[in-house]
Design an enzyme around this catalytic site. Structure first.
Site, PDB file in Angstrom:
ATOM      1  N   ASN A 189      53.870  22.583  96.763  1.00  0.00           N
ATOM      2  CA  ASN A 189      53.191  23.527  96.236  1.00  0.00           C
ATOM      3  C   ASN A 189      54.245  24.564  95.344  1.00  0.00           C
ATOM      4  OD1 ASN A 189      50.671  26.317  96.149  1.00  0.00           O
ATOM      5  ND2 ASN A 189      50.810  24.854  94.803  1.00  0.00           N
ATOM      6  N   ARG A 228      55.278  20.418  91.442  1.00  0.00           N
ATOM      7  CA  ARG A 228      54.322  19.616  90.336  1.00  0.00           C
ATOM      8  C   ARG A 228      52.991  20.376  90.341  1.00  0.00           C
ATOM      9  NH1 ARG A 228      54.935  14.433  93.852  1.00  0.00           N
ATOM     10  NH2 ARG A 228      55.196  16.117  95.456  1.00  0.00           N
TER      11      ARG A 228
END
Ligand code: 4NP
Length: 153
Positions: free
Chosen positions: A10, A13
């Protein structure tokens, strides 16, 4: 429409997809609820990776306010679609689903958005600047496809 993007950390992407889709939503006037999370807990509370942020900023997308959090099973109730960046993380998310309805909310992002069977957004974490740009282009294309697919839902 409530959409959660999921990757591993997290910080690369999925926050990028969150920021790109938020940016598109503002432009298009869509009131979607958009968030992102990671299957791993290594980076909880951190801002996105500075390479991801710098590349997104070049394209006019601000990721600075975003902070990493970990995916939890409660997310199945909070979102209509859980869109995962690659097959490994898809498997990690799906195994936390407790029924068929929850499982049906989970898709590979590019499979749902672009009808590309098994298509993944590759992890740029150990890559070069070029890899971050390629991820941006793929995520942007995916978000455009997603809006097309879901805006009438
Ligand atoms: P992401 O990239 O899943 O796109 O956020 C990664 C970020 C961190 C790590 C791996 C992938 N990591 O191993 O710390």
């Amino acid at each position: 429409m409530r959409i959660l993007f999921v990757c591993l950390g997290n910080i690369c992407r999925s926050p990028l997809a969150e920021g790109v889709l938020l940016h598109m939503n503002e432009k298009l006037g869509l009131a979607w609820h958009i968030d992102s999370a990671g299957t791993a807990g290594y980076h909880i509370g951190e801002a996105p990776d500075r390479r991801t942020m710098a590349n997104a900023a070049k394209h006019g997308v601000d990721l600075k306010p975003l902070r990493a959090r970990q995916f939890t099973a409660a997310d199945f109730d909070r979102f209509d679609h859980v869109l995962v960046m690659d097959q490994n993380n898809y498997n990690l998310v799906v195994r936390q689903a407790s029924n068929a309805e929850q499982k049906a909310k989970v898709n590979l992002f590019l499979e749902l958005a672009l009808n590309r069977k098994n298509a993944e957004v590759p992890d740029p974490y150990y890559g070069s600047e070029k890899d971050f740009e390629e991820v941006f282009q793929l995520v942007q294309k995916g978000c455009e496809g997603l809006v097309q697919q879901l805006k009438v839902e």
